[in-house]
Scaffold this motif. Structure first.
Motif, mmCIF file in Angstrom:
data_model
loop_
_atom_site.group_PDB
_atom_site.id
_atom_site.type_symbol
_atom_site.label_atom_id
_atom_site.label_comp_id
_atom_site.label_asym_id
_atom_site.label_seq_id
_atom_site.Cartn_x
_atom_site.Cartn_y
_atom_site.Cartn_z
ATOM 1 N N UNK A 1 -0.589 6.520 4.984
ATOM 2 C CA UNK A 1 0.074 5.620 5.926
ATOM 3 C C UNK A 1 -0.603 4.257 5.989
ATOM 4 N N UNK A 2 -1.557 4.015 5.098
ATOM 5 C CA UNK A 2 -2.126 2.673 4.982
ATOM 6 C C UNK A 2 -2.007 2.228 3.532
ATOM 7 N N UNK B 1 -2.882 -1.456 2.057
ATOM 8 C CA UNK B 1 -4.303 -1.805 2.015
ATOM 9 C C UNK B 1 -5.008 -1.039 0.909
ATOM 10 N N UNK B 2 -4.663 0.249 0.771
ATOM 11 C CA UNK B 2 -5.329 1.075 -0.241
ATOM 12 C C UNK B 2 -5.089 0.513 -1.634
ATOM 13 N N UNK C 1 -7.044 -2.682 -2.113
ATOM 14 C CA UNK C 1 -8.477 -2.398 -2.241
ATOM 15 C C UNK C 1 -8.814 -1.827 -3.602
ATOM 16 N N UNK D 1 -8.776 -13.203 -3.421
ATOM 17 C CA UNK D 1 -8.713 -12.038 -2.554
ATOM 18 C C UNK D 1 -8.255 -12.414 -1.142
ATOM 19 N N UNK E 1 -18.257 2.895 -2.444
ATOM 20 C CA UNK E 1 -16.876 3.354 -2.592
ATOM 21 C C UNK E 1 -16.768 4.823 -2.184
ATOM 22 N N UNK F 1 -12.011 9.236 4.721
ATOM 23 C CA UNK F 1 -10.734 9.886 4.414
ATOM 24 C C UNK F 1 -10.768 11.361 4.811
ATOM 25 N N UNK G 1 -8.212 7.087 7.869
ATOM 26 C CA UNK G 1 -7.772 6.394 6.649
ATOM 27 C C UNK G 1 -8.060 4.906 6.698
ATOM 28 N N UNK G 2 -7.747 4.308 7.865
ATOM 29 C CA UNK G 2 -7.862 2.850 7.975
ATOM 30 C C UNK G 2 -9.290 2.408 7.749
ATOM 31 N N UNK H 1 -10.323 2.615 4.090
ATOM 32 C CA UNK H 1 -9.860 1.522 3.237
ATOM 33 C C UNK H 1 -10.614 0.236 3.556
ATOM 34 N N UNK I 1 -13.802 0.330 1.794
ATOM 35 C CA UNK I 1 -13.560 0.038 0.379
ATOM 36 C C UNK I 1 -13.447 -1.464 0.151
ATOM 37 N N UNK I 2 -12.542 -2.116 0.901
ATOM 38 C CA UNK I 2 -12.250 -3.530 0.647
ATOM 39 C C UNK I 2 -13.466 -4.393 0.950
ATOM 40 N N UNK J 1 -16.745 -3.654 1.184
ATOM 41 C CA UNK J 1 -17.928 -3.519 0.338
ATOM 42 C C UNK J 1 -17.669 -3.917 -1.097
ATOM 43 N N UNK K 1 -0.670 5.789 14.715
ATOM 44 C CA UNK K 1 -1.409 5.846 13.454
ATOM 45 C C UNK K 1 -2.857 5.447 13.656
ATOM 46 N N UNK K 2 -3.598 5.598 12.571
ATOM 47 C CA UNK K 2 -5.014 5.292 12.598
ATOM 48 C C UNK K 2 -5.296 3.818 12.875
ATOM 49 N N UNK L 1 -3.376 1.685 14.398
ATOM 50 C CA UNK L 1 -3.010 1.363 15.778
ATOM 51 C C UNK L 1 -4.118 1.772 16.735
#
Lengths: 335, 187
Positions: free
Chosen positions: A123-124, A127-128, A131, A167, B39, B46, B51-52, B55, B58-59, B61, B127-128, B130
């Protein structure tokens, strides 16, 4: 329909097989399209209209000697292409490619299995995917730094410069559509635009669309911004010392990334796949193909830019535009 | 079951990779293992269903370590080993061991998990992303805004430090050309 692990596995294999094949075929299409735009014929000798050129290229790539330079850091040198290819395919696992379907029940073992449109429906998702595509730039970076070659290290430095420039623009440009939809899931983006062409986000967010496309070209190292391996300036940049299949993996990764960017642009801005209609899957294929063609078209039409021009463009033009776009979107949504 | 396998896999890999980061004398190995461990940490988010945050890890770092790489590129020959200058090995061992011990104590404290209550439990149906937003803009509004101001200050300071001579170009500057010519003449 329930999504089972067999379905996801089949989907993953389909993505790997089909996208790798398209990546190979993409090189042929790219050469043909460029040739026709430059009033040439392109590959013509292997097979009818040069169609078997892919097979010839494949044989060449697979059988070439795999060279690791003497002073290179061999381990990093060897895993760098794998990073590019792997992250490109991981990114594809969260975008909708190809329609849902159920395997017909007369097929012996797998009959009746439901194969989902998105291998992993996070649900994201948006962004995933962004990334993961960003993580893919570690491939060129590590390749350039590990190969003990000055052109390589210039390519790696340009990778870092390019990454830090585009980015911000990618993130900010896609933020405005995310605000309108109120979700990060590709399914919600599709549902938001389900009403037909009039509901497409490209009409509400034209600025974000153009900014995202420009940043997408930088993200996939396509021509106006292919600083990393600019043949005329830095021999071949990060790929200078690579040969054979390791070099091929960089290109499979690049073409897979082109497809990913095309899918994001099609789903986020151009209405995505129409779930209700029967021909939705055909339309999304057409949209993805259009964006793929656009990338080739731009390559034929535009010259390269210099690194300083890229930084100037991203930081002084595109980023302020994206911020203004977000502020205006927020004001319109508030009022 | 799957979560447990994933957790132990991620833990072993993360610890191993950070060991490489600390022990290795090669810049390239250290940086690469740092990046991949960062990573892999997102994997823990997760597994926990965040999830949020995964991600975001991830972004953030990926970008941050990319900047570190560029420093490594400027200062070191990435293909050679680096000679480290440790003047006092015992001191390094003591300080490193102490900080490790403190960290272990801090993170082992929630072993009494009965005493922990979720002050802001996740909302059903939201959701996460939110949920993170709700907490950021209610309970943690002031720290959030302060962090934003701090980043803005850092950005302006960076621009001022870097931008002293931004108004004249290095390639078009006639004075610069003259200087180069003068140096040539002297030779």
């Amino acid at each position: 329909m329930e999504v089972t692990w067999i379905g996801v596995l089949i989907k993953a294999i389909i993505i790997l097989a089909v996208i790798s094949a398209i990546a190979g075929f993409g090189t042929y299409i790219e050469r043909k399209v460029l040739a026709f735009m430059q009033r040439r014929l392109g590959p013509m000798h292997v097979g009818p209209y040069g169609l078997l050129q892919i097979a010839a290229d494949g044989i060449k790539l697979f059988t070439k000697e795999d060279i690791v330079p003497q002073n290179a850091n061999a381990f990093i040198f060897k895993i760098a292409p794998v990073i590019t290819a792997a992250t490109a395919f991981i990114a594809l696992s969260a975008v909708p490619v190809f329609p849902d379907f159920t395997i017909p029940s007369w097929i012996p073992v797998l009959g009746g299995t439901f194969v989902p449109s998105i291998a992993s429906d996070l649900n994201i998702g948006v962004l995933f995917v962004l990334g993961m595509m960003a993580a893919g730039l570690y491939g060129p970076l590590l390749a350039g730094m590990s190969q003990a070659n000055k052109w390589g290290i210039i390519g790696a430095a340009r990778t870092a410069v390019q990454f830090l420039s585009y980015e911000v623009v990618t993130g900010l440009s896609i933020l405005a559509p995310i605000m309108l939809v109120g979700s990060l899931s590709f399914v919600d983006f599709n549902a938001y635009q389900a009403g037909g062409i009039g509901d497409w986000l490209v009409w509400k967010q034209p600025v974000a669309f153009v900014l995202f496309l420009i940043a997408g070209f930088a993200e996939t190292n396509r021509t106006p911004f292919d600083l990393l391996e600019h043949e005329a300036e830095v021999v071949s940049g990060y790929a200078t010392e690579y040969s054979g299949m390791r070099w091929g993996m960089f290109f499979i990764g690049e073409y897979a990334n082109m497809i990913t960017v095309s899918v994001i642009a099609a789903v986020v801005f151009l209405g995505g796949y129409d779930a209700a209609g029967t021909l939705g899957w055909l339309f999304i294929m057409a949209k993805i193909a259009f964006f793929f063609f656009l990338m080739l078209w731009v390559r034929a039409a535009w010259p390269h830019v210099r690194p300083d021009q890229l930084m100037w463009l991203c930081w002084k033009v595109l980023m302020p535009l994206a911020v203004v776009n977000i502020v205006i979107t927020a004001l319109v949504m508030m009022v | 079951m799957y979560e447990m396998i994933a957790f132990y896999l991620f833990s072993a890999l993360t610890i191993g990779l950070f060991m490489v980061t600390v022990m290795s004398k090669n810049v390239l190995y250290a940086m690469t293992s740092l990046a991949s461990a960062m990573v892999l940490i997102s994997g823990f988010f997760f597994i926990l269903g965040a999830d949020f945050l995964g991600v975001v890890q991830l972004i953030v770092y990926v970008g941050a370590i990319m900047a570190l790489y560029s420093f490594a590129m400027m200062f070191f020959d990435a293909t050679r080993d680096i000679k480290e200058k440790n003047t006092n090995n015992a001191l390094v061992f003591l300080l490193g061991g102490l900080s490790a011990l403190v960290l272990v104590l801090i993170f082992a404290a929630p072993i009494h998990s009965d005493a922990i209550h979720a002050l802001y439990p996740i909302h059903e149906g939201a959701g996460n992303a939110q949920d993170v937003g709700i907490v950021l803009f209610t309970k943690y509004l002031v720290p959030f805004e302060v962090a934003a101001v701090m980043l803005l200050v850092a950005m302006i300071a960076g621009i001022i430090l870097a931008g002293k001579k931004m108004d004249h170009s290095l390639t078009k500057d006639l004075d610069a050309d003259d200087e180069i010519l003068v140096v040539k003449d002297r030779k």
